[in-house]
Structure formats: C-alpha cells, structure tokens
Design a protein around this motif. Structure first.
Motif, PDB file in Angstrom:
ATOM      1  N   PHE A  25       2.480   8.683   1.515  1.00  0.00           N
ATOM      2  CA  PHE A  25       2.511   7.247   1.779  1.00  0.00           C
ATOM      3  C   PHE A  25       1.965   6.957   3.174  1.00  0.00           C
ATOM      4  O   PHE A  25       1.110   6.085   3.347  1.00  0.00           O
ATOM      5  CB  PHE A  25       3.943   6.717   1.649  1.00  0.00           C
ATOM      6  CG  PHE A  25       4.087   5.281   2.048  1.00  0.00           C
ATOM      7  CD1 PHE A  25       3.733   4.268   1.175  1.00  0.00           C
ATOM      8  CD2 PHE A  25       4.565   4.941   3.305  1.00  0.00           C
ATOM      9  CE1 PHE A  25       3.856   2.944   1.541  1.00  0.00           C
ATOM     10  CE2 PHE A  25       4.693   3.621   3.680  1.00  0.00           C
ATOM     11  CZ  PHE A  25       4.344   2.614   2.801  1.00  0.00           C
ATOM     12  N   ASN A  26       2.446   7.682   4.167  1.00  0.00           N
ATOM     13  CA  ASN A  26       1.978   7.470   5.540  1.00  0.00           C
ATOM     14  C   ASN A  26       0.492   7.780   5.675  1.00  0.00           C
ATOM     15  O   ASN A  26      -0.228   7.084   6.380  1.00  0.00           O
ATOM     16  CB  ASN A  26       2.806   8.296   6.519  1.00  0.00           C
ATOM     17  CG  ASN A  26       4.216   7.774   6.644  1.00  0.00           C
ATOM     18  OD1 ASN A  26       4.448   6.575   6.554  1.00  0.00           O
ATOM     19  ND2 ASN A  26       5.169   8.664   6.830  1.00  0.00           N
ATOM     20  N   LYS A  29      -1.504   4.966   4.054  1.00  0.00           N
ATOM     21  CA  LYS A  29      -1.396   3.743   4.836  1.00  0.00           C
ATOM     22  C   LYS A  29      -2.194   3.828   6.143  1.00  0.00           C
ATOM     23  O   LYS A  29      -2.951   2.923   6.463  1.00  0.00           O
ATOM     24  CB  LYS A  29       0.079   3.468   5.134  1.00  0.00           C
ATOM     25  CG  LYS A  29       0.334   2.127   5.751  1.00  0.00           C
ATOM     26  CD  LYS A  29       1.761   1.727   5.488  1.00  0.00           C
ATOM     27  CE  LYS A  29       2.151   0.490   6.219  1.00  0.00           C
ATOM     28  NZ  LYS A  29       1.237  -0.598   6.139  1.00  0.00           N
ATOM     29  N   HIS A  30      -2.035   4.920   6.870  1.00  0.00           N
ATOM     30  CA  HIS A  30      -2.638   4.992   8.195  1.00  0.00           C
ATOM     31  C   HIS A  30      -4.048   5.577   8.189  1.00  0.00           C
ATOM     32  O   HIS A  30      -4.921   5.069   8.888  1.00  0.00           O
ATOM     33  CB  HIS A  30      -1.735   5.791   9.138  1.00  0.00           C
ATOM     34  CG  HIS A  30      -0.388   5.162   9.314  1.00  0.00           C
ATOM     35  ND1 HIS A  30      -0.204   3.975   9.975  1.00  0.00           N
ATOM     36  CD2 HIS A  30       0.831   5.536   8.881  1.00  0.00           C
ATOM     37  CE1 HIS A  30       1.076   3.653   9.954  1.00  0.00           C
ATOM     38  NE2 HIS A  30       1.730   4.580   9.290  1.00  0.00           N
ATOM     39  N   SER A  35      -2.978  -1.047   2.197  1.00  0.00           N
ATOM     40  CA  SER A  35      -1.814  -1.886   2.478  1.00  0.00           C
ATOM     41  C   SER A  35      -0.556  -1.149   2.023  1.00  0.00           C
ATOM     42  O   SER A  35      -0.626  -0.127   1.320  1.00  0.00           O
ATOM     43  CB  SER A  35      -1.926  -3.221   1.749  1.00  0.00           C
ATOM     44  OG  SER A  35      -1.771  -3.028   0.351  1.00  0.00           O
ATOM     45  N   THR A  36       0.591  -1.668   2.399  1.00  0.00           N
ATOM     46  CA  THR A  36       1.853  -1.039   2.019  1.00  0.00           C
ATOM     47  C   THR A  36       1.989  -0.958   0.505  1.00  0.00           C
ATOM     48  O   THR A  36       2.378   0.070  -0.037  1.00  0.00           O
ATOM     49  CB  THR A  36       3.037  -1.821   2.618  1.00  0.00           C
ATOM     50  OG1 THR A  36       2.895  -1.838   4.048  1.00  0.00           O
ATOM     51  CG2 THR A  36       4.365  -1.194   2.254  1.00  0.00           C
ATOM     52  N   GLU A  37       1.650  -2.033  -0.180  1.00  0.00           N
ATOM     53  CA  GLU A  37       1.773  -2.065  -1.644  1.00  0.00           C
ATOM     54  C   GLU A  37       0.788  -1.100  -2.302  1.00  0.00           C
ATOM     55  O   GLU A  37       1.132  -0.395  -3.251  1.00  0.00           O
ATOM     56  CB  GLU A  37       1.565  -3.482  -2.170  1.00  0.00           C
ATOM     57  CG  GLU A  37       1.737  -3.615  -3.671  1.00  0.00           C
ATOM     58  CD  GLU A  37       3.107  -3.175  -4.173  1.00  0.00           C
ATOM     59  OE1 GLU A  37       3.168  -2.695  -5.318  1.00  0.00           O
ATOM     60  OE2 GLU A  37       4.097  -3.288  -3.445  1.00  0.00           O
ATOM     61  N   GLU A  38      -0.452  -1.052  -1.806  1.00  0.00           N
ATOM     62  CA  GLU A  38      -1.440  -0.129  -2.372  1.00  0.00           C
ATOM     63  C   GLU A  38      -1.022   1.324  -2.146  1.00  0.00           C
ATOM     64  O   GLU A  38      -1.148   2.160  -3.047  1.00  0.00           O
ATOM     65  CB  GLU A  38      -2.804  -0.372  -1.740  1.00  0.00           C
ATOM     66  CG  GLU A  38      -3.441  -1.682  -2.145  1.00  0.00           C
ATOM     67  CD  GLU A  38      -4.678  -1.997  -1.318  1.00  0.00           C
ATOM     68  OE1 GLU A  38      -5.573  -2.659  -1.861  1.00  0.00           O
ATOM     69  OE2 GLU A  38      -4.748  -1.576  -0.142  1.00  0.00           O
ATOM     70  N   ALA A  39      -0.514   1.626  -0.959  1.00  0.00           N
ATOM     71  CA  ALA A  39      -0.070   2.997  -0.661  1.00  0.00           C
ATOM     72  C   ALA A  39       1.118   3.381  -1.533  1.00  0.00           C
ATOM     73  O   ALA A  39       1.181   4.491  -2.056  1.00  0.00           O
ATOM     74  CB  ALA A  39       0.284   3.120   0.819  1.00  0.00           C
ATOM     75  N   ARG A  40       2.063   2.441  -1.723  1.00  0.00           N
ATOM     76  CA  ARG A  40       3.217   2.715  -2.580  1.00  0.00           C
ATOM     77  C   ARG A  40       2.768   2.984  -4.008  1.00  0.00           C
ATOM     78  O   ARG A  40       3.236   3.908  -4.668  1.00  0.00           O
ATOM     79  CB  ARG A  40       4.192   1.523  -2.559  1.00  0.00           C
ATOM     80  CG  ARG A  40       5.480   1.805  -3.365  1.00  0.00           C
ATOM     81  CD  ARG A  40       6.172   0.528  -3.768  1.00  0.00           C
ATOM     82  NE  ARG A  40       5.352  -0.332  -4.596  1.00  0.00           N
ATOM     83  CZ  ARG A  40       5.114  -0.136  -5.910  1.00  0.00           C
ATOM     84  NH1 ARG A  40       5.614   0.906  -6.528  1.00  0.00           N
ATOM     85  NH2 ARG A  40       4.359  -0.975  -6.591  1.00  0.00           N
TER      86      ARG A  40
END
Length: 77
Positions: A25-26, A29-30, A35-40
């Motif tokens: 996830f990190n 994201k980074h 985005s947070t939703e796409e990474a999740r």
C-alpha cells in the motif's frame, strides 16, 4: 493571529492486511503516485490473486496468479 489545525484524513489498515500488504500500500501510494483509494484497491486485488484455493497445488496456483496478473495488465492498457 489564530492558527487553525486542519485534520487530514488518516488511513487505517484493514485488520486482514499483513505487513507485506501494508508495505505494498505504501509503495503504491508513494512510489507509484496512486491515490489512497487506488492503492487500497490494488492491495485488495493482490490479496485476491494470491489467495489459496482448496485442493490447488503450488504450480497451478502460480499459473493462476500469472494469468490474473496478465489479465489486469491488459485491462489497464
């Protein structure tokens, strides 16, 4: 002058995620800039692809994982 603290929304890791899932996830994201939703969503897809199916041997599981990953890559293009 008064300063107002604006709370940023925080993301709490789901309880079914492992440390590796949190790392992914990190990374998404980074490093990938999602985005947070796409990474999740990408992590949840990874969990679904890597799941164990009863009665499935290791070779068949790896083949299924490769097929599902290729299908996702084709869909992204």
């Amino acid at each position: 002058m008064n300063a107002t603290i604006i709370p940023f929304p925080t993301f709490t890791y789901p309880t079914h995620w492992t440390g590796h899932d949190q790392y992914l996830f990190n990374h998404f994201k980074h490093c990938d800039g999602l985005s947070t939703e796409e990474a999740r969503q990408r992590v949840e897809e990874h969990i679904y692809v890597a799941r164990e199916v009863p009665g499935e041997d290791e070779g068949t599981r790896l083949l299924r994982m490769a097929r599902e990953a290729m299908a996702r890559l084709k869909k992204e293009r």
